[in-house]
Scaffold this motif. Structure first.
Motif, PDB file in Angstrom:
ATOM      1  N   ASP A  19       0.839  -1.207   0.000  1.00 15.27           N
ATOM      2  CA  ASP A  19       0.000   0.000   0.000  1.00 15.27           C
ATOM      3  C   ASP A  19       0.873   1.256   0.000  1.00 15.27           C
ATOM      4  O   ASP A  19       0.592   2.218  -0.717  1.00 15.27           O
ATOM      5  N   PHE A  20       1.929   1.230   0.824  1.00 15.86           N
ATOM      6  CA  PHE A  20       2.835   2.378   0.895  1.00 15.86           C
ATOM      7  C   PHE A  20       3.514   2.595  -0.450  1.00 15.86           C
ATOM      8  O   PHE A  20       3.617   3.724  -0.933  1.00 15.86           O
ATOM      9  N   HIS A  21       3.979   1.488  -1.076  1.00 16.20           N
ATOM     10  CA  HIS A  21       4.617   1.595  -2.396  1.00 16.20           C
ATOM     11  C   HIS A  21       3.647   2.223  -3.402  1.00 16.20           C
ATOM     12  O   HIS A  21       4.003   3.160  -4.112  1.00 16.20           O
ATOM     13  N   ARG A  22       2.423   1.692  -3.464  1.00 15.47           N
ATOM     14  CA  ARG A  22       1.444   2.204  -4.433  1.00 15.47           C
ATOM     15  C   ARG A  22       1.144   3.684  -4.179  1.00 15.47           C
ATOM     16  O   ARG A  22       1.092   4.481  -5.109  1.00 15.47           O
ATOM     17  N   HIS A  23       0.982   4.033  -2.898  1.00 16.17           N
ATOM     18  CA  HIS A  23       0.663   5.431  -2.551  1.00 16.17           C
ATOM     19  C   HIS A  23       1.788   6.372  -2.979  1.00 16.17           C
ATOM     20  O   HIS A  23       1.542   7.389  -3.639  1.00 16.17           O
ATOM     21  N   THR A  24       3.001   6.029  -2.607  1.00 14.95           N
ATOM     22  CA  THR A  24       4.112   6.940  -2.901  1.00 14.95           C
ATOM     23  C   THR A  24       4.452   6.963  -4.387  1.00 14.95           C
ATOM     24  O   THR A  24       4.944   7.969  -4.891  1.00 14.95           O
ATOM     25  N   LYS A  25       4.184   5.863  -5.092  1.00 16.60           N
ATOM     26  CA  LYS A  25       4.405   5.876  -6.542  1.00 16.60           C
ATOM     27  C   LYS A  25       3.321   6.703  -7.236  1.00 16.60           C
ATOM     28  O   LYS A  25       3.603   7.420  -8.195  1.00 16.60           O
ATOM     29  N   THR A  26       2.101   6.613  -6.718  1.00 13.31           N
ATOM     30  CA  THR A  26       1.004   7.376  -7.308  1.00 13.31           C
ATOM     31  C   THR A  26       1.208   8.875  -7.133  1.00 13.31           C
ATOM     32  O   THR A  26       0.983   9.657  -8.049  1.00 13.31           O
ATOM     33  N   ASP A  27       1.662   9.285  -5.929  1.00 14.45           N
ATOM     34  CA  ASP A  27       1.853  10.731  -5.721  1.00 14.45           C
ATOM     35  C   ASP A  27       3.273  11.194  -6.080  1.00 14.45           C
ATOM     36  O   ASP A  27       3.666  12.307  -5.773  1.00 14.45           O
ATOM     37  N   LYS A  28       4.019  10.299  -6.740  1.00 15.42           N
ATOM     38  CA  LYS A  28       5.353  10.622  -7.264  1.00 15.42           C
ATOM     39  C   LYS A  28       6.370  10.982  -6.178  1.00 15.42           C
ATOM     40  O   LYS A  28       7.324  11.698  -6.429  1.00 15.42           O
ATOM     41  N   SER A  29       6.164  10.481  -4.977  1.00 14.71           N
ATOM     42  CA  SER A  29       7.129  10.766  -3.905  1.00 14.71           C
ATOM     43  C   SER A  29       8.089   9.598  -3.657  1.00 14.71           C
ATOM     44  O   SER A  29       8.997   9.731  -2.846  1.00 14.71           O
ATOM     45  N   PHE A  30       7.909   8.502  -4.360  1.00 20.19           N
ATOM     46  CA  PHE A  30       8.739   7.312  -4.149  1.00 20.19           C
ATOM     47  C   PHE A  30      10.150   7.544  -4.683  1.00 20.19           C
ATOM     48  O   PHE A  30      10.338   7.962  -5.814  1.00 20.19           O
ATOM     49  N   GLY A  31      11.131   7.305  -3.811  1.00 17.31           N
ATOM     50  CA  GLY A  31      12.529   7.413  -4.217  1.00 17.31           C
ATOM     51  C   GLY A  31      13.162   6.054  -4.355  1.00 17.31           C
ATOM     52  O   GLY A  31      13.629   5.679  -5.429  1.00 17.31           O
ATOM     53  N   ALA A  32      13.207   5.296  -3.288  1.00 20.10           N
ATOM     54  CA  ALA A  32      13.830   3.981  -3.298  1.00 20.10           C
ATOM     55  C   ALA A  32      13.379   3.205  -2.081  1.00 20.10           C
ATOM     56  O   ALA A  32      13.025   3.785  -1.052  1.00 20.10           O
ATOM     57  N   ALA A  33      13.376   1.899  -2.195  1.00 20.50           N
ATOM     58  CA  ALA A  33      13.086   1.020  -1.068  1.00 20.50           C
ATOM     59  C   ALA A  33      14.226   0.016  -0.969  1.00 20.50           C
ATOM     60  O   ALA A  33      14.615  -0.577  -1.960  1.00 20.50           O
ATOM     61  N   VAL A  34      14.764  -0.139   0.217  1.00 18.57           N
ATOM     62  CA  VAL A  34      15.875  -1.061   0.432  1.00 18.57           C
ATOM     63  C   VAL A  34      15.581  -1.904   1.652  1.00 18.57           C
ATOM     64  O   VAL A  34      15.245  -1.379   2.712  1.00 18.57           O
ATOM     65  N   LYS A  35      15.670  -3.217   1.502  1.00 25.05           N
ATOM     66  CA  LYS A  35      15.601  -4.126   2.650  1.00 25.05           C
ATOM     67  C   LYS A  35      16.980  -4.719   2.809  1.00 25.05           C
ATOM     68  O   LYS A  35      17.479  -5.388   1.919  1.00 25.05           O
ATOM     69  N   LEU A  36      17.595  -4.427   3.936  1.00 28.30           N
ATOM     70  CA  LEU A  36      18.933  -4.955   4.203  1.00 28.30           C
ATOM     71  C   LEU A  36      18.860  -6.417   4.618  1.00 28.30           C
ATOM     72  O   LEU A  36      17.885  -6.839   5.243  1.00 28.30           O
ATOM     73  N   MET A  37      19.904  -7.142   4.311  1.00 30.98           N
ATOM     74  CA  MET A  37      20.004  -8.513   4.788  1.00 30.98           C
ATOM     75  C   MET A  37      20.307  -8.470   6.286  1.00 30.98           C
ATOM     76  O   MET A  37      20.570  -7.416   6.859  1.00 30.98           O
ATOM     77  N   SER A  38      20.300  -9.611   6.939  1.00 28.70           N
ATOM     78  CA  SER A  38      20.468  -9.648   8.392  1.00 28.70           C
ATOM     79  C   SER A  38      21.809  -9.058   8.812  1.00 28.70           C
ATOM     80  O   SER A  38      22.767  -9.021   8.038  1.00 28.70           O
ATOM     81  N   THR A  39      21.876  -8.623  10.047  1.00 23.95           N
ATOM     82  CA  THR A  39      23.115  -8.037  10.558  1.00 23.95           C
ATOM     83  C   THR A  39      24.258  -9.050  10.556  1.00 23.95           C
ATOM     84  O   THR A  39      25.423  -8.662  10.544  1.00 23.95           O
TER      85      THR A  39
END
Length: 142
Positions: A31-51
């Motif tokens: 939902d967050f991805h769709r919202h920020t892509k729709t309002d053109k505020s999406f920059g990048a999303a990064v999920k880091l691997m475990s510590t």
């Protein structure tokens, strides 16, 4: 102005979720991805691997110290990050040696997931041109 949204939680949190709970969690991220892509505020999303996949580097005099895992003294705070593209961790660590790591700790951790802008070589996004001019005027380190 860009903002970073940093997500903190115990790494075992996601492992303890049922499939239904994980699906609900990921649905909210969707939902967050769709919202920020729709309002053109999406920059990048990064999920880091475990510590456990991270290494921490620090310079003391002429020696570069490498420690497995993340390490930060409590008086140190997360100040920023680079996103770089290297084939191996060792090549990334070689590049990190160019940074002023004697003034703190630098954690190098593989990215498990990335979705966002064309980030290569920083050609697409300039956030603060005055900062870049300051960086360009700095003498090269030998």
């Amino acid at each position: 102005m860009l903002f970073s949204i940093l997500i903190y939680n115990d790494e075992s949190f996601a492992d303890a979720l049922s499939k239904a709970e994980m699906d609900e969690l990921m649905s909210k991220h969707g939902d967050f991805h769709r919202h920020t892509k729709t309002d053109k505020s999406f920059g990048a999303a990064v999920k880091l691997m475990s510590t456990g996949t991270a290494v921490t580097m620090h310079r003391e005099n002429d020696d570069v110290l490498v420690t497995d895992g993340p390490f930060a003294e409590t008086k140190e705070q997360f100040l920023g990050f680079y996103l770089v593209d290297y084939p191996t961790l060792n090549e990334a660590m070689e590049a990190v040696k160019l940074l002023p790591i004697e003034y703190g700790r630098v954690e190098v951790r593989p990215v498990e997931f990335f979705e966002g802008a064309d980030y290569k070589n920083g050609e697409r996004m300039v956030v603060n041109e005055a900062f870049l001019e300051d960086v360009d005027s700095m003498p090269e380190q030998v």
